[in-house]
Motif scaffolding. Sequence first.
Motif, PDB file in Angstrom:
ATOM      1  N   HIS A 115       0.859  -1.193   0.000  1.00 40.48           N
ATOM      2  CA  HIS A 115       0.000   0.000   0.000  1.00 40.48           C
ATOM      3  C   HIS A 115       0.888   1.233   0.000  1.00 40.48           C
ATOM      4  O   HIS A 115       2.112   1.121  -0.083  1.00 40.48           O
ATOM      5  CB  HIS A 115      -0.998  -0.035   1.161  1.00 40.48           C
TER       6      HIS A 115
ATOM      7  N   HIS B  14       1.162   3.870   2.253  1.00 41.73           N
ATOM      8  CA  HIS B  14       1.615   4.592   3.451  1.00 41.73           C
ATOM      9  C   HIS B  14       3.140   4.742   3.405  1.00 41.73           C
ATOM     10  O   HIS B  14       3.856   3.867   2.906  1.00 41.73           O
ATOM     11  CB  HIS B  14       1.180   3.856   4.724  1.00 41.73           C
TER      12      HIS B  14
ATOM     13  N   HIS C  90       5.981   2.259   3.959  1.00 41.92           N
ATOM     14  CA  HIS C  90       6.104   1.137   3.012  1.00 41.92           C
ATOM     15  C   HIS C  90       6.664   1.580   1.656  1.00 41.92           C
ATOM     16  O   HIS C  90       6.888   0.745   0.786  1.00 41.92           O
ATOM     17  CB  HIS C  90       4.744   0.457   2.818  1.00 41.92           C
TER      18      HIS C  90
ATOM     19  N   HIS D  73      -7.403  -2.491   6.236  1.00 39.10           N
ATOM     20  CA  HIS D  73      -6.476  -1.456   6.700  1.00 39.10           C
ATOM     21  C   HIS D  73      -7.060  -0.079   6.384  1.00 39.10           C
ATOM     22  O   HIS D  73      -8.042   0.018   5.662  1.00 39.10           O
ATOM     23  CB  HIS D  73      -5.107  -1.668   6.027  1.00 39.10           C
TER      24      HIS D  73
ATOM     25  N   ASP E  15      -0.084  -4.220   5.788  1.00 43.60           N
ATOM     26  CA  ASP E  15      -0.784  -3.779   7.006  1.00 43.60           C
ATOM     27  C   ASP E  15      -2.222  -4.277   7.007  1.00 43.60           C
ATOM     28  O   ASP E  15      -2.909  -4.201   5.992  1.00 43.60           O
ATOM     29  CB  ASP E  15      -0.768  -2.251   7.083  1.00 43.60           C
TER      30      ASP E  15
HETATM   31 ZN   LIG Z   1      -0.354   1.298   6.622  1.00 45.28          ZN
END
Ligand SMILES: [Zn+2]
Length: 248
Positions: free
Chosen positions: A63, A65, A68, A140, A158
């Motif tokens: 993803h 965020h 990451h 998430h 996540d």
């Molecule tokens: Zn995350």
Amino acid sequence: MRVTVLGSGSAIPVPERAQNGVLLEGGKGDKSPILIDCGSGVLHKLAHLSVGLEKIRTIFLTHHHLDHMSDLLPLITARWLLGHTQTHVYGPEGTEKLIKNLLDLYEYVKQHTAVHVTELRDGSVIEVEGMKVGCLQTVHSAQNLAYKFENKVVISGDTEPFEKMSEFSNGCKLLIHECSFPDEFKASKHTTPAKLGEVLRSCDVETLVLTHLYPQMEGKEGEIIESVRRGGFKGRVIVAKDLARFEV
Ligand SMILES: [Zn+2]
Ligand SMILES: [Zn+2]
């Protein structure tokens, strides 16, 4: 297949953990390794390995965020400086826009590199670098895909613990699952050990590696493992360390 945890940390730093990243080597034939996630510190951890950056042309993002993907552009830049301009990024819906926006901000990187993007969704199955890859949407606060490689290795990204993850991972050798906080912590859209053990109670996985560890998890390895087992998971449980390696 060789699996190396490059970063086992979270959005809040602790000295011994980079943010998220895992390297898979050993696709069929003469294939390049696959990097899954590229949080802060992952580029530096890659320098500890004998795999050269020039070989890392395929990156999966679970993803978007920052913990990451914040080393993604630095990795693409380092590859260019080493003479390798082509990179392929796989990720959930919106990855194309993310990469375009990043490259628009850094004109000098955009000018010298070519980043190909493939967006994936829940249920997608593709073949990349000689490996079959399956995708599962998780629970998430951002759209996150868990990835399964060669029906052997699953990387959750996540997520809250949820039953579909147990089905998705059943029969695999290695499940690298986030475990952000201790049981007493109210973790929304993230995982705590007892709940994870419960969700995985009937999941047949040889080794469960817990990663994405917030500072509250430091020094509690024994307790965490015990809690996952009490939840009902029957396989081996390991708390990840950066640069830990698994052969599957
Ligand atoms: Zn995350
Ligand atoms: Zn995260």
